[in-house]
Design a protein around this motif. Structure first.
Motif, PDB file in Angstrom:
ATOM      1  N   ALA A  38      62.223  69.740  57.776  1.00 12.05           N
ATOM      2  CA  ALA A  38      61.967  70.093  56.375  1.00 12.05           C
ATOM      3  C   ALA A  38      62.300  68.865  55.526  1.00 12.05           C
ATOM      4  O   ALA A  38      63.413  68.330  55.604  1.00 12.05           O
ATOM      5  N   HIS A  39      61.325  68.414  54.743  1.00  7.39           N
ATOM      6  CA  HIS A  39      61.504  67.218  53.925  1.00  7.39           C
ATOM      7  C   HIS A  39      61.668  67.616  52.458  1.00  7.39           C
ATOM      8  O   HIS A  39      60.901  68.427  51.929  1.00  7.39           O
ATOM      9  N   PHE A  40      62.666  67.015  51.802  1.00 12.47           N
ATOM     10  CA  PHE A  40      62.958  67.308  50.407  1.00 12.47           C
ATOM     11  C   PHE A  40      62.921  66.018  49.594  1.00 12.47           C
ATOM     12  O   PHE A  40      63.427  64.977  50.042  1.00 12.47           O
ATOM     13  N   LEU A  41      62.324  66.094  48.411  1.00  5.79           N
ATOM     14  CA  LEU A  41      62.153  64.931  47.556  1.00  5.79           C
ATOM     15  C   LEU A  41      63.117  64.978  46.381  1.00  5.79           C
ATOM     16  O   LEU A  41      63.563  66.065  45.981  1.00  5.79           O
ATOM     17  N   PRO A  42      63.449  63.837  45.794  1.00  4.85           N
ATOM     18  CA  PRO A  42      64.408  63.823  44.685  1.00  4.85           C
ATOM     19  C   PRO A  42      63.881  64.571  43.467  1.00  4.85           C
ATOM     20  O   PRO A  42      62.675  64.576  43.184  1.00  4.85           O
ATOM     21  N   SER A  43      64.790  65.192  42.745  1.00  5.95           N
ATOM     22  CA  SER A  43      64.407  65.789  41.466  1.00  5.95           C
ATOM     23  C   SER A  43      64.271  64.703  40.392  1.00  5.95           C
ATOM     24  O   SER A  43      63.504  64.847  39.439  1.00  5.95           O
ATOM     25  N   ARG A  44      65.009  63.608  40.573  1.00  4.25           N
ATOM     26  CA  ARG A  44      64.938  62.487  39.629  1.00  4.25           C
ATOM     27  C   ARG A  44      65.071  61.192  40.418  1.00  4.25           C
ATOM     28  O   ARG A  44      65.937  61.078  41.289  1.00  4.25           O
ATOM     29  N   LEU A  45      64.220  60.225  40.117  1.00  2.00           N
ATOM     30  CA  LEU A  45      64.237  58.938  40.821  1.00  2.00           C
ATOM     31  C   LEU A  45      64.075  57.822  39.797  1.00  2.00           C
ATOM     32  O   LEU A  45      63.097  57.789  39.048  1.00  2.00           O
ATOM     33  N   ILE A  46      65.045  56.916  39.781  1.00  2.00           N
ATOM     34  CA  ILE A  46      65.007  55.772  38.866  1.00  2.00           C
ATOM     35  C   ILE A  46      65.080  54.491  39.696  1.00  2.00           C
ATOM     36  O   ILE A  46      66.002  54.330  40.519  1.00  2.00           O
ATOM     37  N   ILE A  47      64.134  53.599  39.491  1.00  2.00           N
ATOM     38  CA  ILE A  47      64.100  52.321  40.215  1.00  2.00           C
ATOM     39  C   ILE A  47      64.182  51.197  39.199  1.00  2.00           C
ATOM     40  O   ILE A  47      63.301  51.049  38.346  1.00  2.00           O
ATOM     41  N   ARG A  48      65.266  50.427  39.296  1.00  2.00           N
ATOM     42  CA  ARG A  48      65.440  49.275  38.413  1.00  2.00           C
ATOM     43  C   ARG A  48      65.122  48.016  39.211  1.00  2.00           C
ATOM     44  O   ARG A  48      65.663  47.811  40.301  1.00  2.00           O
ATOM     45  N   THR A  49      64.261  47.175  38.633  1.00  2.00           N
ATOM     46  CA  THR A  49      63.689  46.062  39.382  1.00  2.00           C
ATOM     47  C   THR A  49      63.898  44.737  38.667  1.00  2.00           C
ATOM     48  O   THR A  49      63.687  44.639  37.458  1.00  2.00           O
TER      49      THR A  49
ATOM     50  N   TYR B 116      57.744  36.626  46.241  1.00  2.00           N
ATOM     51  CA  TYR B 116      58.764  37.088  45.311  1.00  2.00           C
ATOM     52  C   TYR B 116      60.000  37.532  46.077  1.00  2.00           C
ATOM     53  O   TYR B 116      59.941  37.882  47.263  1.00  2.00           O
ATOM     54  N   ASN B 117      61.127  37.460  45.396  1.00  2.00           N
ATOM     55  CA  ASN B 117      62.346  38.108  45.850  1.00  2.00           C
ATOM     56  C   ASN B 117      62.666  39.204  44.842  1.00  2.00           C
ATOM     57  O   ASN B 117      62.660  38.967  43.633  1.00  2.00           O
ATOM     58  N   GLY B 118      62.912  40.395  45.331  1.00  2.00           N
ATOM     59  CA  GLY B 118      63.179  41.520  44.450  1.00  2.00           C
ATOM     60  C   GLY B 118      64.570  42.085  44.650  1.00  2.00           C
ATOM     61  O   GLY B 118      65.025  42.261  45.786  1.00  2.00           O
ATOM     62  N   GLN B 119      65.250  42.335  43.545  1.00  2.00           N
ATOM     63  CA  GLN B 119      66.527  43.055  43.572  1.00  2.00           C
ATOM     64  C   GLN B 119      66.254  44.450  43.017  1.00  2.00           C
ATOM     65  O   GLN B 119      65.873  44.600  41.856  1.00  2.00           O
ATOM     66  N   PHE B 120      66.435  45.467  43.855  1.00 12.17           N
ATOM     67  CA  PHE B 120      66.078  46.835  43.488  1.00 12.17           C
ATOM     68  C   PHE B 120      67.320  47.729  43.527  1.00 12.17           C
ATOM     69  O   PHE B 120      68.040  47.755  44.526  1.00 12.17           O
ATOM     70  N   LEU B 121      67.536  48.445  42.452  1.00 12.53           N
ATOM     71  CA  LEU B 121      68.586  49.457  42.401  1.00 12.53           C
ATOM     72  C   LEU B 121      67.900  50.811  42.280  1.00 12.53           C
ATOM     73  O   LEU B 121      67.218  51.087  41.287  1.00 12.53           O
ATOM     74  N   ILE B 122      68.079  51.647  43.302  1.00 15.80           N
ATOM     75  CA  ILE B 122      67.416  52.956  43.353  1.00 15.80           C
ATOM     76  C   ILE B 122      68.481  54.025  43.150  1.00 15.80           C
ATOM     77  O   ILE B 122      69.457  54.105  43.912  1.00 15.80           O
ATOM     78  N   GLU B 123      68.302  54.857  42.149  1.00 15.68           N
ATOM     79  CA  GLU B 123      69.268  55.903  41.822  1.00 15.68           C
ATOM     80  C   GLU B 123      68.532  57.221  41.585  1.00 15.68           C
ATOM     81  O   GLU B 123      67.333  57.228  41.282  1.00 15.68           O
ATOM     82  N   GLY B 124      69.275  58.319  41.709  1.00 15.60           N
ATOM     83  CA  GLY B 124      68.656  59.604  41.408  1.00 15.60           C
ATOM     84  C   GLY B 124      69.466  60.776  41.899  1.00 15.60           C
ATOM     85  O   GLY B 124      70.652  60.654  42.228  1.00 15.60           O
ATOM     86  N   GLU B 125      68.794  61.920  41.985  1.00 19.08           N
ATOM     87  CA  GLU B 125      69.459  63.174  42.349  1.00 19.08           C
ATOM     88  C   GLU B 125      68.534  64.051  43.183  1.00 19.08           C
ATOM     89  O   GLU B 125      67.304  63.984  43.054  1.00 19.08           O
ATOM     90  N   PHE B 126      69.150  64.868  44.030  1.00 18.66           N
ATOM     91  CA  PHE B 126      68.471  65.963  44.735  1.00 18.66           C
ATOM     92  C   PHE B 126      69.073  67.272  44.244  1.00 18.66           C
ATOM     93  O   PHE B 126      70.302  67.387  44.117  1.00 18.66           O
ATOM     94  N   HIS B 127      68.202  68.255  44.005  1.00 22.78           N
ATOM     95  CA  HIS B 127      68.705  69.593  43.725  1.00 22.78           C
ATOM     96  C   HIS B 127      69.332  70.176  44.994  1.00 22.78           C
ATOM     97  O   HIS B 127      69.116  69.675  46.106  1.00 22.78           O
TER      98      HIS B 127
END
Length: 228
Positions: free
Chosen positions: A91-102, A119-130
């Protein structure tokens, strides 16, 4: 009457001659066109070869997907003779909120006359699951394997990952496991095994230092997805 026939014959011959000349000129004009197309094809192949050569050591086009929370469960079925067999489902569940800072730092590399955008990328991925709900999936509570749950983050070209990645999950840190445990959603990426409780919601964050070339894409898996 004979003079009229002769004139008509000469006119026909003149038209045929002109048509033959036009056809010959058209064929002659196709020759340089063919050579131009051949040169263009050759240069495109060399450009693609240069891009491939640099990408092999740096990183190719990147697509980031996730994170995706997966919880295995047992499925049971009976055949026509009443024999019971079991299999594993996911069973796969997706985030309720997803924020990607690049933050992207572009670069240009050269191979002969060809330019390759990197390119070189610095990525900060944040969020929540219900809180996870199995009510609508028809899975009996005793068949849910909470202890075997895992989180997958899809990265299309893992050669581009520069640093060790860890997942912050409800304030606790979890190390990376290589590869993916299920290819139902993504075929290439990294995996984490955080602690999952049935009735809890989850907050997460992870930072990725990633190299790539040509382009970067994000799959908006969250109910709300924001990319900065």
């Amino acid at each position: 009457m004979e003079e009229t026939t002769v004139n008509e014959s000469r006119l026909k011959n003149s038209v045929l001659l002109r048509m033959s000349i036009v056809a010959a000129l058209s064929l002659l004009l196709l020759i340089p066109t063919f050579f131009v197309e051949s040169v263009i094809d050759e240069r495109q192949q060399r450009r693609d070869s240069a891009m491939s050569e640099i990408s092999q050591s740096w990183g190719a086009r990147q697509t980031l997907t996730g994170p995706i929370l997966t919880i295995p469960f047992k499925e049971y079925s009976k055949d026509s003779k009443g024999n019971v067999s079991s299999s594993e489902g996911h069973a796969h569940f997706l985030p309720s909120r997803l924020i990607i800072r690049t933050v992207l730092k572009p670069d240009i590399r050269y191979r002969g006359i060809y330019e390759v955008a990197l390119y070189n990328g610095q990525f900060l991925i944040e969020g929540e699951f219900h809180a996870i709900q199995f009510n609508n999936l028809g899975v009996a509570p005793q068949n849910i394997r909470w202890k075997d749950a895992f989180v997958t983050f899809g990265i299309s070209d893992l050669k581009g990952v520069r640093d060790t990645v860890s997942l912050s999950w409800n304030g606790l840190s979890y190390p990376t496991l290589p590869g993916t445990l299920s290819e139902d959603v993504v075929s290439s990426g990294i995996t984490f095994r955080p602690s999952i409780a049935a009735s809890s919601s989850f907050s997460f964050s992870l930072a990725i230092n990633l190299n790539g070339s040509t382009e970067i894409s994000f799959v908006p898996v969250g109910e709300i997805t924001q990319v900065f």
